[in-house]
Scaffold this active site. Structure first.
Site, PDB file in Angstrom:
ATOM      1  N   THR A   1      15.406  -0.402   8.323  1.00  0.00           N
ATOM      2  CA  THR A   1      15.393  -0.123   6.812  1.00  0.00           C
ATOM      3  C   THR A   1      15.714   1.238   6.528  1.00  0.00           C
ATOM      4  OG1 THR A   1      13.152   0.987   6.725  1.00  0.00           O
ATOM      5  CG2 THR A   1      13.291  -1.481   6.305  1.00  0.00           C
TER       6      THR A   1
ATOM      7  N   TYR B   1       0.972   0.577  -2.403  1.00  0.00           N
ATOM      8  CA  TYR B   1       1.250   1.089  -0.925  1.00  0.00           C
ATOM      9  C   TYR B   1      -0.224   0.909  -0.278  1.00  0.00           C
ATOM     10  CZ  TYR B   1       0.912   3.566   3.565  1.00  0.00           C
ATOM     11  OH  TYR B   1       0.734   3.932   4.803  1.00  0.00           O
TER      12      TYR B   1
ATOM     13  N   THR C   1      -4.153   3.007   7.400  1.00  0.00           N
ATOM     14  CA  THR C   1      -4.187   4.550   7.086  1.00  0.00           C
ATOM     15  C   THR C   1      -5.488   4.548   6.348  1.00  0.00           C
ATOM     16  OG1 THR C   1      -3.180   5.777   5.255  1.00  0.00           O
ATOM     17  CG2 THR C   1      -2.873   3.342   4.936  1.00  0.00           C
TER      18      THR C   1
HETATM   19  N1  LIG Z   1       3.034   8.607   7.841  1.00  0.00           N
HETATM   20  C1  LIG Z   1       1.649   8.731   7.721  1.00  0.00           C
HETATM   21  O1  LIG Z   1       1.204   9.755   7.548  1.00  0.00           O
HETATM   22  C2  LIG Z   1       0.785   7.477   8.093  1.00  0.00           C
HETATM   23  C3  LIG Z   1      -0.684   7.527   8.259  1.00  0.00           C
HETATM   24  C4  LIG Z   1      -1.265   6.565   8.477  1.00  0.00           C
HETATM   25  C5  LIG Z   1      -0.869   5.344   8.886  1.00  0.00           C
HETATM   26  N2  LIG Z   1       0.426   5.030   8.675  1.00  0.00           N
HETATM   27  C6  LIG Z   1       0.788   3.799   9.033  1.00  0.00           C
HETATM   28  O2  LIG Z   1       1.705   3.809  10.324  1.00  0.00           O
HETATM   29  C7  LIG Z   1       2.666   3.087  10.237  1.00  0.00           C
HETATM   30  C8  LIG Z   1       4.380   3.586  10.429  1.00  0.00           C
HETATM   31  O3  LIG Z   1       4.294   4.926   9.323  1.00  0.00           O
HETATM   32  P1  LIG Z   1       5.599   5.890   9.509  1.00  0.00           P
HETATM   33  O4  LIG Z   1       5.263   7.008   8.816  1.00  0.00           O
HETATM   34  O5  LIG Z   1       6.194   6.035  10.942  1.00  0.00           O
HETATM   35  O6  LIG Z   1       6.571   4.782   8.743  1.00  0.00           O
HETATM   36  P2  LIG Z   1       8.009   4.897   8.414  1.00  0.00           P
HETATM   37  O7  LIG Z   1       8.658   4.542   7.237  1.00  0.00           O
HETATM   38  O8  LIG Z   1       8.824   6.135   8.929  1.00  0.00           O
HETATM   39  O9  LIG Z   1       8.772   3.744   9.451  1.00  0.00           O
HETATM   40  C9  LIG Z   1       8.607   2.442   9.252  1.00  0.00           C
HETATM   41  C10 LIG Z   1       9.357   1.705  10.111  1.00  0.00           C
HETATM   42  O10 LIG Z   1       9.332   0.419   9.971  1.00  0.00           O
HETATM   43  C11 LIG Z   1      10.372  -0.478   9.766  1.00  0.00           C
HETATM   44  N3  LIG Z   1      10.434  -1.683   9.117  1.00  0.00           N
HETATM   45  C12 LIG Z   1      10.094  -1.429   7.708  1.00  0.00           C
HETATM   46  N4  LIG Z   1      10.168  -2.793   7.103  1.00  0.00           N
HETATM   47  C13 LIG Z   1      10.396  -3.669   8.326  1.00  0.00           C
HETATM   48  C14 LIG Z   1      10.403  -5.241   8.592  1.00  0.00           C
HETATM   49  N5  LIG Z   1      10.345  -5.843   7.632  1.00  0.00           N
HETATM   50  N6  LIG Z   1      10.658  -5.593   9.782  1.00  0.00           N
HETATM   51  C15 LIG Z   1      11.208  -4.713  10.836  1.00  0.00           C
HETATM   52  N7  LIG Z   1      10.806  -3.336  10.629  1.00  0.00           N
HETATM   53  C16 LIG Z   1      10.513  -2.971   9.469  1.00  0.00           C
HETATM   54  C17 LIG Z   1      11.472   0.719   9.380  1.00  0.00           C
HETATM   55  O11 LIG Z   1      12.793   0.537   9.571  1.00  0.00           O
HETATM   56  C18 LIG Z   1      11.058   2.110  10.158  1.00  0.00           C
HETATM   57  O12 LIG Z   1      11.541   2.098  11.169  1.00  0.00           O
HETATM   58  C19 LIG Z   1       2.920   2.319   8.878  1.00  0.00           C
HETATM   59  O13 LIG Z   1       1.984   1.065   9.113  1.00  0.00           O
HETATM   60  C20 LIG Z   1       2.051   3.175   8.144  1.00  0.00           C
HETATM   61  O14 LIG Z   1       1.323   2.563   7.226  1.00  0.00           O
HETATM   62  C21 LIG Z   1       1.383   6.394   8.339  1.00  0.00           C
END
Ligand SMILES: NC(=O)c1ccc[n+]([C@@H]2O[C@H](COP(=O)([O-])OP(=O)(O)OC[C@H]3O[C@@H](n4cnc5c(N)ncnc54)[C@H](O)[C@@H]3O)[C@@H](O)[C@H]2O)c1
Length: 351
Positions: A44, A155, A131
């Protein structure tokens, strides 16, 4: 052998591995472990092959471009896989306020497709990465794993729904699911719409830093590789059916982060611009992480100030990475990367 019967030969499927945290996990995991890894990502706007440069081309690593909502792509990626680490999600709260549909599709339906496939493929461990936002605002004290879920944005509500769905697959079908809930991550390769990379890159461009409301929203910050190490511990030894909080124990108000960035980059305070608040904005998140510390011996190792200073330095010396994203050119990068490599199926792979 870890709980859930993982072995060092088992193939691990990482969803969302081209994103910020997923790519940190793939890099850290492949450096430490010998297991073959399959990364499944639909690329994405938030997915970026440049995040995976360190592992692309390694024979132990396979990249599959595919959507977690597409059962045939998921089946293709899950062949021969022993364990799943599920990061793929729509992750930006502001985008979920503008349009929640894709959040429900990816975060809830996509997780369901993966869980069904994990049952069919007899997966030995399924780590669902979530999260602290599912607990909602915590004005005092700390959320524990058994605490009330009170998500306040589309979200966080979609993440809470997927946590519960994942846990139901353990209760109903005995699928060895473990849920992790982590606080706010920071580090290299974070998409520059999130607070820290947005503020660093804007400051470097002498653009305003948009601070929501009074800027006194408190978050617990954790360096991304500390999160990845925690997920690795849970993958091997986390108990099926359990939830583990992963916190950095560093509560900071957004204004403190903003001032730190401006000071480090030698930029004036006049770049700070207070803007209209985000609707439903949670005042404070804070978690108790003593369960993972006591049970699995994990603890956040990185010093917050040092890690943030290193992160600022990373964005300062890797301007090509975020400038290409901000200018929209990165789309061309991976369209070129895949040109001619993938057959015209819904999923295809490269090393
Ligand atoms: N960023 C934070 O601070 C944080 C904190 C706690 C938990 N999280 C969780 O950790 C995970 C990763 O977060 P992030 O910050 O790296 O997110 P990000 O947005 O940087 O990355 C998300 C990834 O998922 C892929 N993706 C999205 N939709 C998809 C689909 N339908 N099929 C396949 N791939 C798909 C995207 O291409 C991207 O590479 C998430 O589940 C998020 O909820 C994030």
């Amino acid at each position: 052998m870890g709980r859930g019967y993982l072995t060092k030969e088992m193939k691990i499927l990482v969803t969302g591995g081209a994103g910020f945290i997923g790519s940190s996990f793939v890099r850290c995991f492949m450096e430490k472990r010998q297991n073959p890894v399959v990364t499944l990502d639909s690329l994405t706007y938030a997915g970026n092959m440049a995040n995976l440069e360190a592992v692309l081309g390694l024979p132990r690593h396979t990249f599959v471009k595919g959507d977690i909502c597409d059962p045939s792509a998921v089946d293709f990626a899950m062949k021969g896989v022993g364990a799943v680490v599920h990061f793929a999600a729509e992750t930006h709260v502001d985008r979920s306020i503008d349009d929640s549909g894709i959040f429900l599709r990816t975060n809830v339906v996509g997780t369901g497709v993966l869980l069904d496939a994990a049952r069919r493929h007899n997966v030995k461990k399924f780590v669902h990465v979530s999260t602290d936002e599912v607990y909602g605002a915590v004005l005092e004290g700390y959320s524990t794993e058994g605490g009330h879920l009170h998500p306040n944005s589309p979200y966080s509500a979609s993440k809470a729904a997927s946590d519960l769905l994942a846990l139901s697959y353990h209760a109903t079908y005995g699928l060895p699911v473990v849920v992790t809930r982590c606080s706010n991550n920071f580090g290299p390769y974070q998409f520059p719409e999130k607070l820290i990379p947005l503020f660093i890159s804007n400051a470097l461009e002498d653009k305003p830093l948009p601070v929501y409301g009074d800027g006194l929203y408190v978050r617990d910050w954790i360096y991304v590789d500390d999160h990845s190490r925690a997920v690795d511990r849970v993958l091997w030894d986390g108990r099926a059916g359990e939830v583990y909080n992963i916190g950095g124990t560093k509560d900071k108000a957004n204004l403190e982060i903003t001032d730190f960035i401006l000071n480090k980059l030698g930029k004036p305070a006049s770049l700070k611009k207070h803007v209209q608040d985000r609707p439903g904005h949670d005042r404070r998140y804070a978690m108790d992480s003593s369960k993972i510390e006591k049970e699995l011996g994990w603890r956040a190792e990185c010093n917050f100030e040092e890690a943030l200073a290193q992160t600022i330095e990373w964005y300062r010396s890797n301007q090509g990475w975020w400038r290409t994203i901000k200018s929209g050119e990165y789309r061309n990068y991976y369209e070129k990367f895949f040109a001619g490599r993938l057959a015209g199926s819904s999923a295809g792979s490269v090393n």
